[in-house]
Structure formats: C-alpha cells, structure tokens
Design a protein around this motif. Sequence first.
Motif, PDB file in Angstrom:
ATOM      1  N   UNK A  51       0.834  -1.206   0.000  1.00 37.56           N
ATOM      2  CA  UNK A  51       0.000   0.000   0.000  1.00 37.56           C
ATOM      3  C   UNK A  51       0.866   1.252   0.000  1.00 37.56           C
ATOM      4  N   UNK A  52       0.459   2.248  -0.778  1.00 39.44           N
ATOM      5  CA  UNK A  52       1.253   3.461  -0.956  1.00 39.44           C
ATOM      6  C   UNK A  52       0.944   4.465   0.150  1.00 39.44           C
ATOM      7  N   UNK A  53       1.970   5.211   0.585  1.00 46.87           N
ATOM      8  CA  UNK A  53       1.787   6.331   1.498  1.00 46.87           C
ATOM      9  C   UNK A  53       2.358   7.580   0.841  1.00 46.87           C
ATOM     10  N   UNK A  54       1.856   8.738   1.278  1.00 45.45           N
ATOM     11  CA  UNK A  54       2.240  10.009   0.645  1.00 45.45           C
ATOM     12  C   UNK A  54       2.606  11.044   1.697  1.00 45.45           C
ATOM     13  N   UNK A  55       3.605  11.857   1.377  1.00 42.01           N
ATOM     14  CA  UNK A  55       3.950  13.031   2.158  1.00 42.01           C
ATOM     15  C   UNK A  55       4.175  14.179   1.208  1.00 42.01           C
ATOM     16  N   UNK A  56       3.279  15.166   1.221  1.00 42.19           N
ATOM     17  CA  UNK A  56       3.379  16.256   0.253  1.00 42.19           C
ATOM     18  C   UNK A  56       3.209  15.731  -1.157  1.00 42.19           C
ATOM     19  N   UNK A  57       4.183  15.993  -2.021  1.00 45.56           N
ATOM     20  CA  UNK A  57       4.125  15.554  -3.415  1.00 45.56           C
ATOM     21  C   UNK A  57       4.978  14.322  -3.673  1.00 45.56           C
ATOM     22  N   UNK A  58       5.345  13.586  -2.623  1.00 45.96           N
ATOM     23  CA  UNK A  58       6.182  12.397  -2.774  1.00 45.96           C
ATOM     24  C   UNK A  58       5.425  11.168  -2.286  1.00 45.96           C
ATOM     25  N   UNK A  59       5.495  10.104  -3.079  1.00 44.75           N
ATOM     26  CA  UNK A  59       4.812   8.849  -2.774  1.00 44.75           C
ATOM     27  C   UNK A  59       5.859   7.776  -2.484  1.00 44.75           C
ATOM     28  N   UNK A  60       5.525   6.873  -1.559  1.00 49.05           N
ATOM     29  CA  UNK A  60       6.468   5.832  -1.171  1.00 49.05           C
ATOM     30  C   UNK A  60       5.766   4.488  -1.045  1.00 49.05           C
ATOM     31  N   UNK A  61       6.392   3.464  -1.606  1.00 50.61           N
ATOM     32  CA  UNK A  61       5.950   2.087  -1.431  1.00 50.61           C
ATOM     33  C   UNK A  61       7.099   1.187  -1.869  1.00 50.61           C
ATOM     34  N   UNK A  62       6.843  -0.128  -1.897  1.00 46.82           N
ATOM     35  CA  UNK A  62       7.916  -1.068  -2.221  1.00 46.82           C
ATOM     36  C   UNK A  62       7.438  -2.134  -3.185  1.00 46.82           C
ATOM     37  N   UNK A  63       8.371  -2.598  -4.006  1.00 44.84           N
ATOM     38  CA  UNK A  63       8.158  -3.745  -4.871  1.00 44.84           C
ATOM     39  C   UNK A  63       8.709  -4.981  -4.177  1.00 44.84           C
ATOM     40  N   UNK A  64       7.960  -6.064  -4.178  1.00 40.87           N
ATOM     41  CA  UNK A  64       8.415  -7.305  -3.564  1.00 40.87           C
ATOM     42  C   UNK A  64       9.052  -8.186  -4.623  1.00 40.87           C
ATOM     43  N   UNK A  65      10.357  -8.414  -4.504  1.00 41.07           N
ATOM     44  CA  UNK A  65      11.064  -9.325  -5.392  1.00 41.07           C
ATOM     45  C   UNK A  65      11.277 -10.644  -4.654  1.00 41.07           C
ATOM     46  N   UNK A  66      11.911 -11.613  -5.312  1.00 41.46           N
ATOM     47  CA  UNK A  66      12.131 -12.899  -4.646  1.00 41.46           C
ATOM     48  C   UNK A  66      13.233 -12.814  -3.598  1.00 41.46           C
ATOM     49  N   UNK A  67      13.953 -11.703  -3.549  1.00 31.44           N
ATOM     50  CA  UNK A  67      15.073 -11.554  -2.619  1.00 31.44           C
ATOM     51  C   UNK A  67      14.872 -10.456  -1.585  1.00 31.44           C
ATOM     52  N   UNK A  68      14.136  -9.390  -1.940  1.00 34.39           N
ATOM     53  CA  UNK A  68      14.049  -8.237  -1.044  1.00 34.39           C
ATOM     54  C   UNK A  68      12.855  -7.368  -1.394  1.00 34.39           C
ATOM     55  N   UNK A  69      12.557  -6.443  -0.489  1.00 31.39           N
ATOM     56  CA  UNK A  69      11.629  -5.357  -0.768  1.00 31.39           C
ATOM     57  C   UNK A  69      12.438  -4.180  -1.289  1.00 31.39           C
ATOM     58  N   UNK A  70      12.032  -3.649  -2.435  1.00 32.32           N
ATOM     59  CA  UNK A  70      12.727  -2.509  -3.021  1.00 32.32           C
ATOM     60  C   UNK A  70      11.817  -1.290  -2.874  1.00 32.32           C
ATOM     61  N   UNK A  71      12.181  -0.425  -1.927  1.00 36.39           N
ATOM     62  CA  UNK A  71      11.404   0.794  -1.697  1.00 36.39           C
ATOM     63  C   UNK A  71      11.775   1.849  -2.727  1.00 36.39           C
ATOM     64  N   UNK A  72      10.757   2.542  -3.250  1.00 34.96           N
ATOM     65  CA  UNK A  72      10.982   3.630  -4.200  1.00 34.96           C
ATOM     66  C   UNK A  72      10.163   4.845  -3.774  1.00 34.96           C
TER      67      UNK A  72
END
Length: 315
Positions: A51-72
Amino acid sequence: MTEGQDPAEVEGLDRVPNASSEHLPAADTSDVRLPTQFDQLVTVEPTWDLPVQRGGDVFLSAEETDRALVYRAVDSTGTVLWTAQRPLACAGFVVTQDSEGRNLAVLTDAETSDSSLSITTASAYDLGSGEQVWGPVEVPGPHTGPGLVFAAPPEGFMGESGESVALDPTTGEPLGDDGRVIGEFDGTGPLLDLESGEVLGETVHDAAHDAGAGITAFLDADGLTVRDAHGEQQLAMSVREGTTLEAVVGALVYLRDGSSVRVHNGVTGRVAQAYAQDGEGPVAVPDLVTEKGAGTLTVGGRTVLATERADEQKG
C-alpha cells in the motif's frame, strides 16, 4: 527475515537509500478506464506491491522481489528520488512528519545482535532526499501502527501482541510508557489512551480529504457527510451498509459499493459521470491525490501514478 530466506541475502541488501533521477516511462492503461479527471495526465507504473503512502508531493511504497523489498520514493512528476532495499519481512513502513513539518520515511530492518538473535530496528529518512535523520533504533517488534507504533509478536502468533512502543518522529526516541499505547499520527506526539484520549467521532469508519480544495468526506453510522475547507457541511446523505469511501477529488466523492464504484457530486449528492460512457475494462479508482491533482489510482492489485505531466497525445 522470512522463513526460508538466505541470511547471506539479507546481509547483502543495499539498505542505504540511493539517490536517483530516473523518469518512469508511461504505463499502458489502454485496457483501463481512467477517471476523466486524470485522463489528460501521463500515467506511470512504479511497480509497487505494498500500500502506498504520501507526504506532500512524494509517494512511497515497495516492490516485492524474490530476494528483497525494493522501496521507491517517487515524486508527482513520475521521477524516482531514491531507492532502498529491506528484508522481505520488513514490509511495515510509515510516512510521517517531524516537529518542523519535514516529511519522513520510517523503514524497519532486521539485524543480528551480539547474541546472534534477530532484532528489529527503525530508521527515519528525509522523504524527498533519502538522507538519514535518525536511527537505527531498536524496537520490540514489527510495525503495527497507527503511526510509529511497534510491538512484539504474541507468543505462538495468537492473541494480543506483547510489548509495544511509540516513537517520537522527530528524534526516534520512545514517547513514554504510561498507559496503553494506541498510536502516533503524523507527527502529533501525545499518546492516545482508550480511557482518556479525545474522541472526535465515535462512529466514523472511513474518511478522505482533498488536499487541493480542502474538502473532507467521512462515513459514519448516519451515512456520508461532506464538509468544505471551513468545516461547513455541504452534504449529508445515507448510503448502503458496507459502502466504503475511496477518495475525494475536487467536488467528486468516490464510493465503493460491493464490487462497483459509484461517484457522487459532493455538493448536490447526485451521481456524477466520472468515467467516459463508452469506456471498457476495469475502472481505476483514485486513492492518494496531491493539491495539484496528481495521484495514485488502483485497479485491483495494480497501482499506477497519474503524474503532473500532461499527455500531449491526448491534449
């Protein structure tokens, strides 16, 4: 770490946020019905699974790969600001504010202590730059929320959770241990207690706010209520039981009624035509929208981001 995950893989993750300037390419939404409010914008797909979260004009969430969570962290133009990796078990994260109003991203991590036992830590980063602000701070267990609340899992993973703590978003220090910890919200610090905490709405179960117009809508036992930026009631109407509130964008209120999406004018209450009548395919429903009208939309388990960039081919 998750069961079956190689400890070497967990230790080898790129945890420090890496600055980026990648411009995400346009997403293929030809098989999706976008709201007409977003139809002229370039839509990108940041490949977020959480699930995505937002602060101001920036959004944050993560992609789940087979090895790790990649936050962007992605801004409203569709530009990736920074990325960071975490173990697959560390899916709990929070976007909050410090005492000066700075937006922070708080990520959890799993580390090995001197006794070779796994401990959970939390660290805060500037949401826009990825610069570390505080941490790592040891917490009793994974993120439980709301806000910066962390708790030890219950014995046997059943029943009530164990020790819990709420962190000060400005310093990362525990906020105290008097009373029962309920939550920390968006940088307000005091702790909320079930016995003494202020209750603003006893039956409210869903709420949404339009950052641009300042309009707030909520659902409670009486139905749907919409208030303007001054707190004046614009609309009060009944809804069917089980209806949920998805978003408020401009004067339009997006409701989900079972498997269908219904949109109402937030002033008149009348059903609004928010999607093209000749469109086909599943509808994309707004979720988090900025003051300038960019924001996330969900289509089933897929999340896309409508950016501030205009689509010249449509415009």
